[in-house]
Structure formats: C-alpha cells, structure tokens
Design an enzyme around this catalytic site. Sequence first.
Site, short mmCIF file in Angstrom:
data_model
loop_
_atom_site.label_atom_id
_atom_site.label_comp_id
_atom_site.label_asym_id
_atom_site.label_seq_id
_atom_site.Cartn_x
_atom_site.Cartn_y
_atom_site.Cartn_z
CB CYS A 177 -7.11 -5.60 0.58
SG CYS A 177 -6.85 -7.38 0.21
NE ARG A 194 -2.75 -14.20 -4.12
CZ ARG A 194 -3.32 -13.66 -2.96
NH1 ARG A 194 -3.06 -12.33 -3.00
NH2 ARG A 194 -4.22 -14.03 -2.23
CG HIS A 240 -4.02 -6.29 -4.14
ND1 HIS A 240 -3.08 -7.04 -4.00
CD2 HIS A 240 -5.18 -6.78 -3.12
CE1 HIS A 240 -2.98 -8.05 -2.99
NE2 HIS A 240 -4.42 -7.63 -2.36
#
Length: 336
Positions: A128, A233, A240
């Site tokens: 991703c 994270r 994101h």
Amino acid sequence: MKVAIVGASGAVGQEFLRVLDERNFPIDELVLFGSSRSAGRKYTFRGKEIEVKLLQHNDDFKGVDIAFTSAGAGTSKEFADTITKYGAVMIDNSSAFRMDADIPLVVPEVNAEDALNRPRGIIANPNCTTIQMVVALKAIENLTHIKRVHVSTYQAASGAGAAAMDELYEQYRQVLAGEPVTVEKFAYQLAFNLIPQIDVFTDNGYTKEEMKMYNETRKIMHSDVKVSATCVRVPALRSHSESIWIETERPVSVEEAREAFAHGEGLVLMDNPEKKEYPMPLFLAGKDPVYVGRIRKDLANENGLTFWIVGDQIKKGAALNAVQIAEYLIKVNNIR
Ligand SMILES: NC(=O)c1ccc[n+]([C@@H]2O[C@H](COP(=O)([O-])OP(=O)(O)OC[C@H]3O[C@@H](n4cnc5c(N)ncnc54)[C@H](OP(=O)(O)O)[C@@H]3O)[C@@H](O)[C@H]2O)c1
C-alpha cells in the site's frame, strides 16, 4: 462476470464490496470466501445476501473470471493453484508473489500494460505505501528521471487489518479509563505513541516493509531508482501519509512540479500553505485519489524536491487498485 473475493470479512475484503458497488463493476455473480472463522457469515451486496464459503482445495473457482484475494501471503501461496486452475485471473493483495519475475506487479496509473503478461494467471497488487508513492512519482518521472527517493511513512493502524483498528480504539479507551492496555496486534501500545517498525527486520537493518518500497518501486516503474525508506506506524485509523524527498536528473521547480501533480493521473493537488491547505489522513479516509501538498525545493540539493502525500491505503492502497486492474483488463478485453 463471476467474481470472487477471498478474505471477504477482512478490512480489505469489506472495502472490495464497497468499491465494486461504488464503481458499478459488472458482476453477474459474486462469491465470498474466508476461513472457518467467517464461513457461514452473510454480507449484503447490491441488496442480496451472500454467505461466505470456506476456502478449500476443491472446484469452487470453476467459472470464476476474477478472484480478488486479500487473505494474507500464506493463504495466497497455498491456494493460488486452486484459484487459477480453471482460468480465473487472481489479483492478489498479499506480498506472496510481488517480486516473482513471472508475476506482474501493477499500479494502473503507472504500468497497466504489465497486467497483460501473466503466465501464472496472477497479478500482484503492490504494497500500500508503494502504490500511493508511485502514483505521485510517475507525475515527476514524466518530466525527468528520478534517481533517488528518501521517504518516511506515517502508516495508519488499519494497515495491519480490521482487528488492529479495533485494538487502537480499545487502547485509547483503556488509557483514558486508567485500565491496563491490551497489546496484541502491534509490538507496543500504539495509542499516544509512534512505532518505527512495520513488519520484521531484515539483515541490512531495514524492515521488510521498507525493502518492499525499494524493490517494488523499481519493478513497477521499470526504473533503477534507489529508495531509502523509514516506515512508521502512527495512531491514525485510516489513510497512510508519506514525507517524500526526490532527486531528479535535472532540477524541477516547484511550479513545474505543481503543474505535473495537478494533471497527474490519480492525483489531487492540495497545496495552499497560505490557507493551511495540505493533505491530512483524518479528512481523506475513503477517498480514491492520492493527495499531494507541501511541495518545496530541497534546501540542501539543487536537484531535490520534497513533498507530502496522503492516500487511503485500504482503498487506493489495496481494493481500489485491484479493481482498477480488473477494469483495465475488461477495457482491453483481456480477462480470459
Ligand atoms: N489493511 C490494509 O491496509 C492492506 C493494504 C494492502 C494490502 N493488504 C493485504 O491484504 C491482505 C488482507 O489484509 P486485511 O487488512 O484485510 O487483513 P484482515 O482484516 O486481518 O483480514 C484477513 C482476511 O483474511 C481471511 N483469511 C485468513 N486466513 C484465511 C484462510 N486460511 N482461508 C481463507 N481466508 C483467510 C480472513 O478471513 P476469516 O475472518 O475467516 O479468518 C479475513 O477475511 C493481507 O495480505 C495484507 O497484507 C492490506
């Protein structure tokens, strides 16, 4: 068109149901698969209830034209032959096959045609963070070759799956209630924290997630670009963000970059510092495009440019990208 979703109960699987409906994807029959945990559960698609079938080594994929798989790399590896045996095109969201030489790795805005050469009937959807980065890089690569990329990612909890998103909610509740914090899906408490590790470490000190950004970017863009990534994270729920620095063969001005991003396929320019306009994950969850802002000249390198992108990683970073690949195959009449 008979379509299958493997991993229908998951964060990406659920997004497939939304994206296929939203885009009016041509479907005569939809079949859903999962493990014994979700088999028997029912999901509604276009007003019809569909029961999740147990994924097994049998003939359930006979007649399936496209199988969207998002059930982890182990499941994809184990079931690839069963899924593709009768000619289904498997568009796989896991990392199982991405770097295999005979498996195309595709982001339609960048290398759609690679999807046409798939000797094993499998097309891989990239990681991703890589998908949203290459959509932005392509706009600049069209102007001049990108030689180097430094990137720091700010990756939302849902990148680790549906249960990880629930864990973040629960951690915030626990912290605020003064209760002990449950830590299962991440290495540490994520609520009120940042974790500079995504996936496991490799021998060179980078994590697998960081090395995916290096290797996958080169494969998708057919480029010798070098990518050095730090993947973090963050306690955002969805979408994101990435802080990207690039070095190009010739200098690119901010105005030129803005123009390129404004017209780049799959991109939206959101760069108005005077009005405090820049992309933020909280406000861009559920959106299709990759948003670009904070475009500046690098102060330490004449050929350097720096910018900030945000993209919904469950959507463009997973389900939407896979559906766009399928739409491309339909458009060029290349499903079977
Ligand atoms: N989340 C993201 O942002 C994102 C982005 C890009 C790619 N991906 C990739 O997409 C895949 C799924 O991620 P996710 O976030 O959706 O994870 P998730 O929410 O944890 O869902 C996992 C799914 O896989 C299914 N599954 C697991 N083992 C299975 C088995 N043996 N047979 C059949 N189904 C099985 C689960 O079904 P049960 O409920 O029945 O166990 C569930 O539907 C992963 O490979 C991930 O790396 C995720």
